[in-house]
Design a protein around this motif. Structure first.
Motif, PDB file in Angstrom:
ATOM      1  N   GLY A 160       0.799  -1.216   0.000  1.00  0.00           N
ATOM      2  CA  GLY A 160       0.000   0.000   0.000  1.00  0.00           C
ATOM      3  C   GLY A 160       0.827   1.260   0.000  1.00  0.00           C
ATOM      4  N   LEU A 161       2.115   1.155   0.334  1.00  0.00           N
ATOM      5  CA  LEU A 161       3.028   2.305   0.299  1.00  0.00           C
ATOM      6  C   LEU A 161       4.063   2.077  -0.792  1.00  0.00           C
ATOM      7  N   THR A 162       4.368   3.120  -1.544  1.00  0.00           N
ATOM      8  CA  THR A 162       5.365   3.022  -2.605  1.00  0.00           C
ATOM      9  C   THR A 162       6.607   3.827  -2.234  1.00  0.00           C
ATOM     10  N   GLN A 163       7.718   3.489  -2.898  1.00  0.00           N
ATOM     11  CA  GLN A 163       8.952   4.239  -2.668  1.00  0.00           C
ATOM     12  C   GLN A 163       8.752   5.715  -3.004  1.00  0.00           C
ATOM     13  N   LYS A 164       8.081   5.986  -4.109  1.00  0.00           N
ATOM     14  CA  LYS A 164       7.884   7.374  -4.525  1.00  0.00           C
ATOM     15  C   LYS A 164       7.166   8.186  -3.459  1.00  0.00           C
ATOM     16  N   PHE A 165       6.094   7.605  -2.938  1.00  0.00           N
ATOM     17  CA  PHE A 165       5.305   8.327  -1.936  1.00  0.00           C
ATOM     18  C   PHE A 165       6.123   8.538  -0.662  1.00  0.00           C
ATOM     19  N   LEU A 166       6.812   7.483  -0.219  1.00  0.00           N
ATOM     20  CA  LEU A 166       7.583   7.586   1.018  1.00  0.00           C
ATOM     21  C   LEU A 166       8.719   8.600   0.868  1.00  0.00           C
ATOM     22  N   ARG A 167       9.383   8.592  -0.279  1.00  0.00           N
ATOM     23  CA  ARG A 167      10.450   9.570  -0.503  1.00  0.00           C
ATOM     24  C   ARG A 167       9.906  10.999  -0.445  1.00  0.00           C
ATOM     25  N   ARG A 168       8.759  11.197  -1.058  1.00  0.00           N
ATOM     26  CA  ARG A 168       8.192  12.556  -1.083  1.00  0.00           C
ATOM     27  C   ARG A 168       7.838  13.035   0.323  1.00  0.00           C
ATOM     28  N   ILE A 169       7.230  12.158   1.125  1.00  0.00           N
ATOM     29  CA  ILE A 169       6.833  12.536   2.480  1.00  0.00           C
ATOM     30  C   ILE A 169       8.058  12.816   3.348  1.00  0.00           C
ATOM     31  N   ILE A 170       9.071  11.957   3.226  1.00  0.00           N
ATOM     32  CA  ILE A 170      10.281  12.157   4.037  1.00  0.00           C
ATOM     33  C   ILE A 170      11.017  13.420   3.590  1.00  0.00           C
ATOM     34  N   ARG A 171      11.036  13.689   2.296  1.00  0.00           N
ATOM     35  CA  ARG A 171      11.677  14.915   1.810  1.00  0.00           C
ATOM     36  C   ARG A 171      10.954  16.146   2.360  1.00  0.00           C
ATOM     37  N   TYR A 172       9.635  16.080   2.417  1.00  0.00           N
ATOM     38  CA  TYR A 172       8.858  17.186   2.992  1.00  0.00           C
ATOM     39  C   TYR A 172       9.228  17.387   4.461  1.00  0.00           C
ATOM     40  N   CYS A 173       9.361  16.290   5.209  1.00  0.00           N
ATOM     41  CA  CYS A 173       9.706  16.403   6.636  1.00  0.00           C
ATOM     42  C   CYS A 173      11.109  16.966   6.827  1.00  0.00           C
ATOM     43  N   ILE A 174      12.024  16.566   5.957  1.00  0.00           N
ATOM     44  CA  ILE A 174      13.384  17.117   6.045  1.00  0.00           C
ATOM     45  C   ILE A 174      13.358  18.624   5.810  1.00  0.00           C
ATOM     46  N   ASP A 175      12.601  19.054   4.814  1.00  0.00           N
ATOM     47  CA  ASP A 175      12.543  20.476   4.480  1.00  0.00           C
ATOM     48  C   ASP A 175      11.857  21.314   5.552  1.00  0.00           C
ATOM     49  N   ASN A 176      10.914  20.732   6.287  1.00  0.00           N
ATOM     50  CA  ASN A 176      10.084  21.527   7.190  1.00  0.00           C
ATOM     51  C   ASN A 176      10.287  21.252   8.680  1.00  0.00           C
ATOM     52  N   TYR A 177      10.818  20.090   9.027  1.00  0.00           N
ATOM     53  CA  TYR A 177      10.909  19.734  10.451  1.00  0.00           C
ATOM     54  C   TYR A 177      12.345  19.538  10.946  1.00  0.00           C
ATOM     55  N   LEU A 178      13.297  19.389  10.043  1.00  0.00           N
ATOM     56  CA  LEU A 178      14.648  19.018  10.449  1.00  0.00           C
ATOM     57  C   LEU A 178      15.244  20.010  11.446  1.00  0.00           C
ATOM     58  N   SER A 179      14.934  21.288  11.298  1.00  0.00           N
ATOM     59  CA  SER A 179      15.512  22.319  12.175  1.00  0.00           C
ATOM     60  C   SER A 179      15.031  22.189  13.617  1.00  0.00           C
ATOM     61  N   LEU A 180      13.984  21.383  13.843  1.00  0.00           N
ATOM     62  CA  LEU A 180      13.454  21.214  15.207  1.00  0.00           C
ATOM     63  C   LEU A 180      14.229  20.172  16.010  1.00  0.00           C
ATOM     64  N   ILE A 181      15.095  19.413  15.341  1.00  0.00           N
ATOM     65  CA  ILE A 181      15.828  18.340  16.026  1.00  0.00           C
ATOM     66  C   ILE A 181      16.930  18.931  16.891  1.00  0.00           C
ATOM     67  N   THR A 182      16.985  18.476  18.140  1.00  0.00           N
ATOM     68  CA  THR A 182      18.017  18.917  19.084  1.00  0.00           C
ATOM     69  C   THR A 182      19.148  17.899  19.110  1.00  0.00           C
ATOM     70  N   ASP A 183      20.364  18.375  19.047  1.00  0.00           N
ATOM     71  CA  ASP A 183      21.541  17.508  19.079  1.00  0.00           C
ATOM     72  C   ASP A 183      22.011  17.374  20.520  1.00  0.00           C
ATOM     73  N   ASN A 184      21.828  16.169  21.126  1.00  0.00           N
ATOM     74  CA  ASN A 184      22.193  15.952  22.530  1.00  0.00           C
ATOM     75  C   ASN A 184      23.682  15.731  22.743  1.00  0.00           C
ATOM     76  N   LEU A 185      24.386  15.414  21.693  1.00  0.00           N
ATOM     77  CA  LEU A 185      25.770  14.982  21.870  1.00  0.00           C
ATOM     78  C   LEU A 185      26.680  16.151  22.209  1.00  0.00           C
ATOM     79  N   ASP A 186      27.513  15.919  23.197  1.00  0.00           N
ATOM     80  CA  ASP A 186      28.472  16.920  23.643  1.00  0.00           C
ATOM     81  C   ASP A 186      29.376  17.342  22.482  1.00  0.00           C
ATOM     82  N   ALA A 187      29.589  18.641  22.381  1.00  0.00           N
ATOM     83  CA  ALA A 187      30.401  19.173  21.278  1.00  0.00           C
ATOM     84  C   ALA A 187      31.815  18.602  21.304  1.00  0.00           C
ATOM     85  N   GLY A 188      32.321  18.353  22.516  1.00  0.00           N
ATOM     86  CA  GLY A 188      33.666  17.789  22.632  1.00  0.00           C
ATOM     87  C   GLY A 188      33.772  16.401  22.025  1.00  0.00           C
ATOM     88  N   LEU A 189      32.718  15.582  22.212  1.00  0.00           N
ATOM     89  CA  LEU A 189      32.725  14.237  21.627  1.00  0.00           C
ATOM     90  C   LEU A 189      32.609  14.305  20.113  1.00  0.00           C
TER      91      LEU A 189
END
Length: 712
Positions: A160-189
């Motif tokens: 019921g899900l195709t590669q084309k559809f999944l790629r499009r949805i994930i690309r949309y999330c990258i373009d619109n939501y990626l900036s909301l991700i917080t990086d927990n890893l210590d800068a020194g590491l």
């Protein structure tokens, strides 16, 4: 406002029905979608001209071309209800056809004059043509193609899900939501290990700029995944060390001497080393600074088949009993429990130790009496299977728990038995050598001991691999060995022949796979091959009393050939058995074959393991060649892990091992060691992960590993 916790249902084009499809993939939120890692990639970074593509054709090689649609047609084939949709794509260097079978709707999608990118394999029918290629129209605004240009992700799908559809949805999330991700890893590491930032790593894992950037993205995500798990194990170790053992164990010189007198042979250096480690766990900690309690031993003892783990366990058992405590010894099968009961009873004959075998099949009266004796402390050592964890079994003073072949038990079963006492010392044994990567994950909360040498007199086993057609050639050799007084195992993957029902004829038919069964082959060997010898059949569906009688006759030498399933994988010790025949060897994991092989070579006679299989590929035969090359269980285990993966090697559900999204325990050992060291440093500074820099790690640990981490 946008949030990473937004349901994917509200993304454009999803809705409530497609949400159900995403949930099959374990995807509920945008965060889940961004963490949904591709299973492979297609390199479409090089768009060739049509002339170049036709000139450089290789079998099954995919090409990507760009051009203008110059012809469109839908035509029927000579087969009823079959249609082919075809377009002609042209560029300044030439033209090529593209065809799709039984997709007439494409006639409404394509039209002359469109600029399109096609990716697929070129086939030759009447003329060269791209067969069912993926397509993507070139946007007039110049937006980057998602499906046909660059390095393209391919995701695990559900119907019921195709590669084309999944790629499009994930690309949309990258373009619109990626900036909301917080990086927990210590800068020194990040600087220390040259790791990408988390946002960039997620972007590159989905749509990498190059193979190198994809590898860097994977490195960062694997690091995070393994570090999180190592921190979870650290919290688990902290929780274990907060629990006090109720019954301390002390070993006086007199008790040490009494225990040693019960060991009828000289221990190897490896055995002595492990005993010293156990003494340090249960003795030195409890007597340090005059303390009478401390956290319990929690140790994994691994050693190859026949390396002498049980005698080490008996040392710990006698130490506990010598302090007035009880010990419980849990085995995964009735056969193994009975073997331990028989061997330990023989070793402790004429001692004051009272031993009981708790198993299914006891009479009501016998079971009631045994329960009472366990509860009142009359029985010092209880050996059994799952029966030990039943609610009606209560101990008076359980001081030591020994679990054999631990990977056969579920995590909760081990926990239930541990709950029978008040934080008893725990010794877990396995004859399946654990590769280093698994030891640092599945057993990262345990101290690990290894017996890496064999007692004197252990015979090497010669292993021979042959195709199934050569089995009759072995019958003469087997007959010679029986005449010399030896005994033989034949092992098969099935108890009975598997049958299928043909729904059209309602007749029962054998499966096409044609696997041999122990039941059929025992009859065949008895009637057609070795009529002069005694042959017995053994499998797991038999009643316990029947299995005991069969094994007793085999041990006594009354039975010449034992035909069995893998029920003999562990716990069978018949020194006179020197030949093992395993049919359909390709159906078994390498570690399991090694365990089976460990049933022979236990006496003074030269032993032989004959592996027969049907090899459909050179790789399947090469996989089994390692059984001929080595008897080193650790090397075999590493190869088995590499081929089958950790889930099959241990049984993910049984071991409690998480299913990592990105990390591969067979290949990521370097990063695993790295994260183990970094997690240790983090926890040394902040043992409970309560600091502001580590709080997010702890929240994520609670979300992912709540069952693993007690009390965090």
């Amino acid at each position: 406002m946008l949030s990473l916790t937004d349901s994917v249902q509200y993304l454009k084009g999803v809705g409530p029905q497609r949400l159900k499809l995403f949930q099959r993939l374990g995807v509920n939120t945008v965060s889940d979608l961004l963490s949904y890692i591709p299973r492979k990639y297609l390199d479409r970074s090089q768009i060739k001209t049509i002339k170049e593509s036709l000139a450089l054709i290789r079998p099954d090689e995919e090409v990507t071309v760009k051009g203008t649609v110059t012809a469109v047609r839908l035509h029927r084939t000579k087969f009823k209800h079959s249609q082919i949709f075809e377009i002609v794509l042209s560029d300044p260097t030439g033209h090529i056809s593209a065809t799709w079978f039984n997709q007439p709707f494409l006639a409404t999608v394509f039209s002359k004059g469109q600029e399109v990118i096609l990716s697929g394999k070129i086939k030759f029918y009447k003329y060269p043509q791209l067969s069912s290629p993926e397509y993507e129209f070139v946007s007039p605004e110049g937006a980057a193609p998602v499906n046909s240009q660059g390095i393209i992700p391919c995701y695990p799908l559900t119907e019921g899900l195709t590669q084309k559809f999944l790629r499009r949805i994930i690309r949309y999330c990258i373009d619109n939501y990626l900036s909301l991700i917080t990086d927990n890893l210590d800068a020194g590491l990040k600087t220390k290990h040259n790791l990408l930032g988390l946002q960039e790593a997620i972007r590159q894992i989905h749509y990498p700029d190059s193979p190198e950037s994809m590898a860097k993205a994977r490195q960062r995500l694997v690091y995070d995944e393994l570090l999180l798990f190592q921190l979870a194990l650290g919290l688990r170790r902290q929780a274990i060390k907060k629990t006090a053992v109720k019954y301390p164990i002390r070993i006086s010189e007199q008790l040490e001497e009494r225990i040693r007198k019960r060991i009828p042979f000289t221990l190897t250096k490896a055995q002595e080393k492990v005993i010293a480690e156990i003494r340090q766990d249960i003795i030195l900690r409890t007597e340090r600074s005059g303390q009478v309690s401390d956290y319990p031993m929690n140790r994994l003892l691994q050693g190859d088949v026949g390396s002498g783990k049980t005698i080490v366990a008996i040392y710990a058992i006698l130490a506990a009993i010598g302090n007035g405590l009880q010990a419980a010894f849990m085995a995964p099968t009735e056969i193994l429990a009975e073997q331990h009961f028989r061997n330990i009873s023989h070793l402790l004959a004429n001692s004051q130790v009272h031993i009981a075998l708790l198993k299914s099949g006891l009479s009501t009266a016998d079971r009631k009496k045994m329960r009472e004796d366990i509860a009142t402390g009359q029985i010092n050592l209880v050996i059994g299977t799952h029966a030990l964890i039943q609610k009606d079994v209560a101990f008076q003073k359980l001081g030591l728990l020994v679990i054999d072949e631990q990977h056969k038990f579920g995590v909760m079963q081990r926990s239930d038995l541990r709950d029978k006492g008040e934080n008893p010392h725990t010794l877990i044994m396995t004859a399946t050598p654990i590769p280093r990567t698994l030891a640092l994950t599945a057993f990262g909360d345990l101290d690990i001991s290894t017996i890496d040498e064999f007692p004197p007199g252990r015979q090497p086993v010669r292993t021979v691999l042959r195709p199934s057609s050569k089995i009759p050639d072995a019958f003469g050799f087997i007959r010679d060995k029986i005449r010399e007084g030896r005994q033989v195992y034949f092992v098969y993957p099935l108890i009975e022949d598997i049958e299928d029902v043909d729904t059209k004829t309602a007749q029962r038919q054998l499966y096409k796979v044609n696997l041999k069964s122990a039941t059929t082959m025992s009859k065949y060997l008895k009637e057609k091959v070795f009529p002069e010898y005694n042959i017995a059949l053994l499998h797991g569906d038999m009643k316990d009393s029947r299995k005991e009688k069969i094994m007793a006759d085999f041990r006594a030498g009354k039975t010449h050939i034992l035909v069995s399933t893998v029920v003999i994988e562990v716990g069978i010790d018949v020194p006179n058995a020197s030949v093992m025949v395993i049919e359909h060897a390709e159906r078994y994991g390498l570690a399991q074959l090694h365990q089976l092989r460990g049933r022979i070579g236990r006496g003074a006679h030269k032993s032989y393991c004959l592996l027969f299989g049907d090899f459909t590929t050179p790789e399947s035969e090469q996989r089994l060649k390692i059984m001929e090359e080595t008897s080193d269980g650790f090397r075999i285990a590493e190869e088995d892990l590499r081929i089958r993966g950790p889930g099959e090697f241990l049984g993910t559900r049984q071991s409690g091992l998480p299913e990592f999204r990105v990390a591969n325990l067979a290949t990521d050992f370097g990063l695993l060691k790295l994260t183990q060291a970094d997690a240790s440093e983090i926890m040394n500074k902040d043992p409970s992960l309560a600091g502001p820099d580590n709080r997010r790690w702890k929240e994520e640990i609670k979300r992912q590993f709540s069952a693993l981490v007690l009390g965090c």
